[in-house]
Design an enzyme around this catalytic site. Structure first.
Site, PDB file in Angstrom:
ATOM      1  N   ASN A   7       0.883  -1.167   0.000  1.00 43.96           N
ATOM      2  CA  ASN A   7       0.000   0.000   0.000  1.00 43.96           C
ATOM      3  C   ASN A   7       0.919   1.215   0.000  1.00 43.96           C
ATOM      4  O   ASN A   7       1.465   1.587   1.041  1.00 43.96           O
ATOM      5  CB  ASN A   7      -0.897  -0.034   1.250  1.00 43.96           C
ATOM      6  CG  ASN A   7      -1.869   1.130   1.291  1.00 43.96           C
ATOM      7  OD1 ASN A   7      -1.881   1.974   0.389  1.00 43.96           O
ATOM      8  ND2 ASN A   7      -2.669   1.186   2.333  1.00 43.96           N
ATOM      9  N   ARG A  97      -2.798  -2.401  -3.097  1.00 44.85           N
ATOM     10  CA  ARG A  97      -4.020  -1.687  -2.757  1.00 44.85           C
ATOM     11  C   ARG A  97      -4.052  -0.427  -3.610  1.00 44.85           C
ATOM     12  O   ARG A  97      -3.123   0.385  -3.578  1.00 44.85           O
ATOM     13  CB  ARG A  97      -4.009  -1.318  -1.279  1.00 44.85           C
ATOM     14  CG  ARG A  97      -5.267  -0.634  -0.876  1.00 44.85           C
ATOM     15  CD  ARG A  97      -5.309  -0.346   0.596  1.00 44.85           C
ATOM     16  NE  ARG A  97      -6.614   0.180   0.915  1.00 44.85           N
ATOM     17  CZ  ARG A  97      -7.075   0.321   2.137  1.00 44.85           C
ATOM     18  NH1 ARG A  97      -6.351  -0.038   3.159  1.00 44.85           N
ATOM     19  NH2 ARG A  97      -8.273   0.826   2.348  1.00 44.85           N
ATOM     20  N   HIS A 186     -13.302   1.784   1.069  1.00 48.39           N
ATOM     21  CA  HIS A 186     -13.213   0.685   2.045  1.00 48.39           C
ATOM     22  C   HIS A 186     -13.829  -0.592   1.470  1.00 48.39           C
ATOM     23  O   HIS A 186     -14.260  -1.468   2.233  1.00 48.39           O
ATOM     24  CB  HIS A 186     -13.960   1.005   3.362  1.00 48.39           C
ATOM     25  CG  HIS A 186     -13.314   2.054   4.209  1.00 48.39           C
ATOM     26  ND1 HIS A 186     -14.042   2.883   5.031  1.00 48.39           N
ATOM     27  CD2 HIS A 186     -12.019   2.411   4.376  1.00 48.39           C
ATOM     28  CE1 HIS A 186     -13.220   3.704   5.667  1.00 48.39           C
ATOM     29  NE2 HIS A 186     -11.980   3.446   5.274  1.00 48.39           N
ATOM     30  N   GLY A 216     -12.756   3.280  11.523  1.00 52.08           N
ATOM     31  CA  GLY A 216     -11.324   3.365  11.792  1.00 52.08           C
ATOM     32  C   GLY A 216     -10.909   4.812  11.693  1.00 52.08           C
ATOM     33  O   GLY A 216     -11.662   5.715  12.064  1.00 52.08           O
ATOM     34  N   GLY A 336     -10.598  -0.244  13.720  1.00 56.04           N
ATOM     35  CA  GLY A 336     -10.049   0.173  15.014  1.00 56.04           C
ATOM     36  C   GLY A 336     -11.091   0.526  16.067  1.00 56.04           C
ATOM     37  O   GLY A 336     -11.060   0.007  17.185  1.00 56.04           O
ATOM     38  N   ILE A 337     -12.034   1.393  15.718  1.00 53.48           N
ATOM     39  CA  ILE A 337     -13.060   1.802  16.691  1.00 53.48           C
ATOM     40  C   ILE A 337     -14.140   0.723  16.803  1.00 53.48           C
ATOM     41  O   ILE A 337     -14.540   0.336  17.903  1.00 53.48           O
ATOM     42  CB  ILE A 337     -13.695   3.149  16.268  1.00 53.48           C
ATOM     43  CG1 ILE A 337     -12.627   4.240  16.160  1.00 53.48           C
ATOM     44  CG2 ILE A 337     -14.806   3.553  17.229  1.00 53.48           C
ATOM     45  CD1 ILE A 337     -13.102   5.533  15.486  1.00 53.48           C
TER      46      ILE A 337
HETATM   47  P1  AMP Z   1      -7.878   1.791  11.853  1.00 50.48           P
HETATM   48  O1  AMP Z   1      -7.940   2.837  10.791  1.00 50.48           O
HETATM   49  O2  AMP Z   1      -8.824   0.670  11.637  1.00 50.48           O
HETATM   50  O3  AMP Z   1      -6.477   1.317  12.149  1.00 50.48           O
HETATM   51  O4  AMP Z   1      -8.377   2.502  13.204  1.00 50.48           O
HETATM   52  C1  AMP Z   1      -7.584   3.436  13.861  1.00 50.48           C
HETATM   53  C2  AMP Z   1      -8.402   4.177  14.880  1.00 50.48           C
HETATM   54  O5  AMP Z   1      -9.080   3.266  15.748  1.00 50.48           O
HETATM   55  C3  AMP Z   1      -7.570   5.035  15.813  1.00 50.48           C
HETATM   56  O6  AMP Z   1      -7.363   6.306  15.325  1.00 50.48           O
HETATM   57  C4  AMP Z   1      -8.409   5.094  17.067  1.00 50.48           C
HETATM   58  O7  AMP Z   1      -9.250   6.226  16.987  1.00 50.48           O
HETATM   59  C5  AMP Z   1      -9.296   3.890  16.999  1.00 50.48           C
HETATM   60  N1  AMP Z   1      -9.046   2.918  18.064  1.00 50.48           N
HETATM   61  C6  AMP Z   1      -8.136   1.950  18.134  1.00 50.48           C
HETATM   62  N2  AMP Z   1      -8.237   1.269  19.288  1.00 50.48           N
HETATM   63  C7  AMP Z   1      -9.250   1.843  19.986  1.00 50.48           C
HETATM   64  C8  AMP Z   1      -9.866   1.614  21.274  1.00 50.48           C
HETATM   65  N3  AMP Z   1      -9.464   0.641  22.083  1.00 50.48           N
HETATM   66  N4  AMP Z   1     -10.884   2.426  21.621  1.00 50.48           N
HETATM   67  C9  AMP Z   1     -11.313   3.403  20.809  1.00 50.48           C
HETATM   68  N5  AMP Z   1     -10.786   3.659  19.614  1.00 50.48           N
HETATM   69  C10 AMP Z   1      -9.767   2.888  19.197  1.00 50.48           C
END
Ligand code: AMP
Length: 404
Positions: A7, A97, A186, A216, A336-337
């Protein structure tokens, strides 16, 4: 089959070397990130896992171009002492990607000059991603001349949307002449989640309907009817739809001219502010959901409002997508969220009981890395948390193309 997944961004290359048979049988011998390419000091974080032993190498040195970055990655992968392969030719395929190919490709493709031309044609619609994605392809072709290179497009899964969902209600010639329409993004994640949901429920993909919520750094929500995307929240760019970490999501288009007049900002700076200074960050100054949740719990009013805006927007989309899906097998949280933040999931489900969305508080709070159900026993709608794996999806699709 050993597949390298790439990527490439404007100043970075994310990579994973996967050794895979199928969705359940794969290992990840090495992965990492090359960052700050072109800056005075670059950095490579390279992680390996061999026979259960993990190691991390961090290198800091100037990395003038993506070519030097890739040369370092190949050197780390093939290092006589700490490498995970003997030579670059062991890599049997490279999966890239790629952000967007508009309507040209609905599936992953083997990269040739025609595919590269299509990616180039969509530079204006993906100015931040398509040019570095293409650069990553050209660099990889030099380093792995005998490995088939496959492009997996983030927009492809959404090409099944009907015109009523993908067209904007603007002069039709803007679509025919300038290709202005909703593309959605996505797609690789929503496709992975669709297949994983079908497998979890024990149904064929083509009989599985769900709402896939990817939360995320970027956030999007997709209505999937019988395995196919029929609507999604992101638009011609990934700015539309849900409230995100730094992106506004949905906005009255007339607000742009108004705010430009008020502030004196030009269109470039205004769009930049909508992408980088808005969303959670615009409301409460932080964009990482962990910080927002913590601040709200500590009584920070703006964090509380940001959290309410974030979850309220998702609730509205859930309602809209439930209205257009004649049947719904599951609502799935991912990224992530979506995977990690039980307070956010709880807020999203709160007040939607009349739609059959009944969250089990205890199941929601239990942390786990695998697929799990979080609805109350006997609830009409399954609520699932499924970890997404876009790299695995890219590797699977690359392997499929190579296997023919
Ligand atoms: P991603 O793009 O899927 O890697 O998601 C990244 C985002 O997930 C980060 O910027 C955080 O805001 C969120 N994140 C990761 N772990 C947690 C958690 N335990 N609680 C809340 N938000 C999280």
């Amino acid at each position: 089959m050993k597949i390298l997944i790439l990527n490439a961004g404007s100043s970075s290359i994310k990579y994973q070397l996967m050794d895979l048979e199928d969705v359940h049988h794969f290992t990840l011998p090495a992965f990492g990130l090359v960052e700050k390419i072109g800056e005075s000091m670059g950095r490579i974080t390279h992680k390996t896992c061999v026979n259960g032993l993990n190691s991390t190498i961090v290198e800091e040195s100037p990395i003038p171009t993506h070519t030097e970055g890739m040369a370092r990655v190949v050197a780390l992968l093939t290092d006589a002492d700490k490498g995970v392969i003997r030579e670059a030719s062991e890599i049997q395929g490279v999966g890239h990607r790629v952000l967007s190919c508009g309507e040209v490709y609905t599936d992953p493709v083997l990269i040739d000059d025609q595919v590269k031309a299509a990616i180039r044609e969509f530079f204006p619609l993906g100015p931040l991603h398509n040019p570095p994605n293409l650069m990553g392809i050209e660099v990889a072709q030099r380093f792995f001349p005998n490995a088939p290179q496959v492009a997996v497009f983030d927009t492809a899964f959404h090409q099944t949307m009907p015109p009523k969902a993908f067209l904007y209600a603007v002069p039709y010639a803007w679509y025919t002449d300038y290709r202005l329409r909703r593309y959605g993004f996505h797609g690789t994640s929503h496709k992975f989640i669709t297949a994983a949901t079908a497998e979890y429920l024990g149904k064929p993909v083509e009989q599985t309907s769900l709402i896939s919520i990817h939360l995320g750094n970027g956030c999007s929500i997709t209505a999937v009817r019988n395995g196919k995307s029929v609507d999604t929240s992101m638009g011609v760019t990934p700015l539309e739809g849900l409230v995100m970490g730094t992106r506004s999501g949905d906005l009255d288009p007339a607000a742009i001219e108004y705010i430009m007049e008020q502030t004196g900002m030009n269109i470039h700076d205004t769009t930049n502010a909508l992408n980088k200074q808005s969303g959670l960050k615009g409301i409460c100054e932080v964009n990482d959901m962990r910080d927002v949740v913590e601040a709200a719990a500590g009584g920070d009013q703006m964090a509380e409002i940001a959290l309410q805006m974030f979850t309220y927007r998702i609730q509205k989309y859930i309602g809209a997508y439930m209205a257009v899906l004649p049947k719904l097998d599951a609502i799935v949280f991912t990224a992530g969220i979506g995977q990690n933040s039980f307070p956010v999931r709880a807020r999203i489900c709160d007040g939607l009981e009349h739609l059959g969305i009944r969250l089990d508080i205890q199941k929601n709070m239990a942390s786990a890395d695998n697929t799990r159900e979080i609805q109350q026993d006997g609830a009409p709608i399954q609520l699932l948390v499924i970890p997404t794996n876009e790299e695995l999806q890219i590797a699977l699709e690359t392997k499929q193309i190579i296997d023919g």
